[in-house]
Write a protein that holds these residues in place. Structure first.
Motif, short mmCIF file in Angstrom:
data_model
loop_
_atom_site.label_atom_id
_atom_site.label_comp_id
_atom_site.label_asym_id
_atom_site.label_seq_id
_atom_site.Cartn_x
_atom_site.Cartn_y
_atom_site.Cartn_z
N GLN A 1 0.85 -1.19 0.00
CA GLN A 1 0.00 0.00 0.00
C GLN A 1 0.88 1.24 0.00
N GLN A 2 0.71 2.07 -1.03
CA GLN A 2 1.54 3.27 -1.17
C GLN A 2 0.91 4.48 -0.50
N SER A 3 -0.42 4.48 -0.40
CA SER A 3 -1.15 5.58 0.23
C SER A 3 -2.48 5.02 0.71
N PRO A 4 -3.29 5.80 1.41
CA PRO A 4 -4.59 5.27 1.87
C PRO A 4 -5.50 4.78 0.75
N THR A 5 -5.23 5.23 -0.48
CA THR A 5 -6.14 4.85 -1.58
C THR A 5 -5.43 4.15 -2.75
#
Length: 792
Positions: free
Chosen positions: A621-625
């Motif tokens: 996961q690179q960011s919350p989205t």
């Protein structure tokens, strides 16, 4: 109709080839032709315990043909090799790869149980030493098996083989990249299909037929194969297997009332599978120095699954959900073995092949949608948002509409392969050398597409079509491998020390070709990726005497990212996948040491390994989205493997094996996380022969320790930890007559309830997830299997 084309092609090619050779034989004196005895038959005549027949060859005398690309006894190879013979498969009523590896600790076949991702209850892929999937090179007679590509809620698999057609299966643990290429990173699985000699046994005609029933999935199988010796030079084989089965019965699972309607949470979705496998071979030996072999094979597994009405809070499905999966593999191969016997060249082998493999999935799904219900429960704004998150609201959907969705997923790979292998032997000073060298290359054409269409309720007609979306999540691509390799088997000190260095120059490229509807993601455009690597290995075995020996080995493994990992993208409601064309190749350095003993009536082998992976590829996961495939900094896996066999009385023998592994990976911030590997596992087998009744019986006990190290879920809590267990299996073989054999078996005799170690990837808080309840990881309960085999 398409499934008939490979069979027709095999028949036509075989008939043409046979006609030409028969014509040639009319002008060649029969007395000038000599048939060369198969090496495998000679190997089986090696020193056996006095009370054993050739059909009871102990594992110490098993032959591997893939570990060094030369025929070797497995105890003379400086690594851990398992050879599963045709006799073992028959004696243990093997109907699939999972059953074949049931008593091989450390080698595992996962079963896909998620209703959301796979409604077929498929076997996934083989894993060993902590890695699996595309990191394990899988071949049939040297031909590659389709890579796994699981995308957009659909999980792929690599089960494109039927065990009835196999002569043997070789499991090589640890990197095999130096001799077999970049993808043999964690190990290699080499399936060898039956040859005419296996049925003829020196006769002009031979064959076998079998019927079987498997209580695991109510499976039924019918197999027949026959071989012909037309004249002194020409042989042919034709075999056919038909198999049907339903979903696996999880008799010890429990319904935890997870909220599904239509079928309980302790059941896999109802399904029906039909398998057809056709194998044809033509062998031509013009003299004792040459052998030509033409092979044609067709495999198809067609599965239909219907998920009844299912509705629950948080469920991704409602209404009916019908899915069809069609897996096809067909291939043609031509190979030539030539014993040159020149001063500088012993023999030459070359092989060319072409194979098309495809996995098609169709999904017809009905949505019962009424966004106003959500608005009434949660208010207009929140209700509309929840409706969109659940996939129940589209711009063209009016409140109260029902929507039918059809999705067609097609994943195909076409393989062109060439392999040239040469062997040269010579003596220098006080050493003897055997060089194995050559070229191996292939072109793989990968094609992938997804077409999804929405219709109004109750129809799948063009006039009612609401939308048509083409979703190629990654582009078509050509993968090219072109490698040179060399290995030297050096014997010193009167053959007491054998050192085997080798090296490979590997070239690997992935060239995206776009595709209908494919669009690049700005900033992550697909481009050609190429890599060249030196892949060394060195192994050594030192014999203290005729009984004891020690071995050591170092090997480097290498794997390029797949087109899916490099270029795949997907935009979801809450999470999007972005491509990563900057992925680095994975590499591994593996070290092994071991000690062995071989006696007149037994043997043992114990070894330890350490594997250090760099740039291990996994989703992160690179960011919350957003998520993407990324290189982990380090992965370390180490363990101990031991096995042995002892004939302690005239008709009694004992065998056993133990496997223990430990794994963890580390990110760029130094955070260390456990990697899910099998717990400490031991298998003990007792074999008893009753010659006066022509009966052989076996009892196996599998003992596994509880899983203690698991990853954490999204809330930082430990995932589920499967407990330890002891499971017992029994097999009885009765040779009723010279040509008729009955085999019966009972697995999990005590009907033990236990969980597969892969359940350690499951969050404890999600035990009752309707799409993938924890209970689906429960192992099957007591299972009966029976088969009847006739040879002629």
């Amino acid at each position: 109709m398409r499934k008939q084309y490979p069979v027709v092609g095999v028949c036509l090619a075989s008939a043409l080839f046979l006609a030409l050779q028969a014509r040639a034989q009319e002008t060649q004196p029969a007395e000038a032709i000599q048939q060369k005895a198969p090496v495998a038959d000679v190997a089986q005549q090696s020193a056996l315990p006095e009370s054993m027949t050739s059909g009871d060859v102990m594992q110490m005398d098993a032959i591997t043909v893939t570990a060094t690309r030369q025929e070797q006894k497995i105890l003379n190879v400086p690594q851990t090799i398992n050879v599963i013979t045709r006799q073992t498969m028959d004696d243990h009523n093997v109907n699939n790869v999972e059953e074949m590896l049931r008593h091989t600790p450390g080698v595992h076949v996962n079963r896909q149980v998620s209703v959301a991702n796979s409604a077929f209850g498929d076997l996934g892929s083989i894993s060993m030493r902590g890695v699996g999937g595309n990191r394990i090179l899988t071949v049939v007679d040297g031909d590659r098996i389709l890579e796994s590509a699981g995308v957009q809620g659909d999980v792929g698999n690599r089960m494109f083989v039927d065990t009835q057609m196999l002569k043997s299966a070789e499991i090589s643990r640890g990197p095999a990249s130096t001799l077999w290429g970049a993808d043999a990173m964690g190990g290699m699985v080499s399936y060898q299909t039956i040859d005419p000699d296996d049925l003829l046994k020196g006769r002009e005609f031979g064959g076998k037929a079998s019927l079987g029933w498997d209580g695991l999935n109510y499976g039924k199988s019918e197999h027949g194969s026959m071989a012909f010796q037309f004249n002194d030079t020409t042989q042919a084989l034709l075999g056919y297997t038909h198999r049907t089965y339903e979903e696996t019965r999880l008799r010890r699972a429990r319904d935890r009332n997870c909220g599904r309607e239509g079928f309980p949470c302790d059941k896999l979705p109802p399904s029906h599978t039909e398998v057809d496998n056709v194998l044809a071979k033509l062998v031509y030996r013009p003299n004792q120095d040459h052998q030509f072999k033409l092979t044609g094979e067709f495999f198809e597994a067609d599965t239909n699954s219907h998920i009844p009405f299912m509705s629950a809070t948080g469920a991704a499905l409602n209404g009916y959900d019908h899915r069809n999966q069609d897996q096809k593999r067909w291939r043609f191969a031509l190979e030539h073995k030539w014993d040159v016997n020149a001063n500088w060249l012993d023999n030459l082998k070359w092989r060319i092949s072409y194979s098309e493999q495809e996995r098609e999935v169709r999904r017809d799904r009905n949505y019962f949608t009424d966004p106003t219900d959500y608005m009434a429960l949660y208010g207009p704004m929140m209700g509309a948002m929840i409706g969109r998150m659940m996939g129940l609201s589209y711009p063209y959907v009016k409140p109260g509409d029902h929507i039918n969705t059809r999705r067609d997923t097609d994943y195909e790979q076409n393989f062109w392969q060439a392999d040239i292998q040469l062997t040269s032997s010579f003596d220098w000073a006080d050493t003897s050398h055997k060089l194995t060298y050559g070229f191996q290359g292939d072109l793989t054409e990968t094609k992938y597409s997804v077409e999804e269409t929405d219709y109004t309720a109750g129809t799948f007609k063009k006039g009612s079509q609401l939308s048509n979306r083409m979703n190629p999540l990654f582009p078509n691509a050509d993968t090219t491998r072109a490698d040179l390799y060399i290995q030297d088997e050096i014997k010193l000190f009167g053959d007491r020390l054998t050192v085997t260095p080798g090296i490979r120059r590997a070239h690997y490229s992935v060239d995206p070709k776009g595709g209908s509807g494919f669009q690049d993601v700005t900033g992550y455009e697909a481009r050609k990726i190429s890599e060249n690597k030196w892949l060394p290995q060195i192994g050594a075995i030192f014999k203290f005497d005729d009984t004891y020996s020690t071995y050591a080995r170092y090997a480097k493994g290498f794997k390029m990212p797949t087109a899916q990992q490099l270029f795949m993208s997907f935009e979801g409601d809450t999470m999007s996948l972005i491509p990563n064309p900057d992925l680095k190749p994975e590499t591994v350095d593996t070290y092994e040491v071991g000690f062995r003993g071989k006696y007149d009536k037994g043997w043992f082998s114990v070894g330890a390994f350490y594997s250090d992976y760099d740039d291990f590829i996994a989703q992160r996961q690179q960011s919350p989205t957003t998520i993407s495939y990324d290189n982990l900094d380090q992965m370390r896996i180490y363990g101990v493997e031991a096995s042995g066999e002892w004939q302690f009385a005239r008709n009694w023998s004992l065998n056993g094996s133990v496997d223990w592994q430990y794994a963890k990976y580390e990110d760029e911030n130094g955070n260390k996380t456990p990697w899910n590997v099998p717990p400490l596992t031991a298998v003990v087998g007792l074999k008893w022969k009753m010659p006066e009744y022509n009966i052989t019986s076996e009892l196996f006990g599998t003992f596994a320790r509880a899983v203690r190290r698991v990853d954490k879920d999204s809330e930082g809590k430990d995932n589920f930890k499967p407990g330890g267990y002891a499971v017992f299996d029994g097999y009885v073989n009765w040779q009723m007559t010279k040509n008729l054999k009955l085999t019966a078996s009972v697995t999990n005799i005590l009907n033990k309830r236990y969980f597969d170690y892969t359940a350690g990837d499951w969050s404890v808080d999600n035990k009752t997830n309707p799409a993938n309840p924890l209970e689906l990881y429960t192992a099957p309960g007591r299972t009966f299997v029976v088969s009847l085999q006739a040879t002629f």
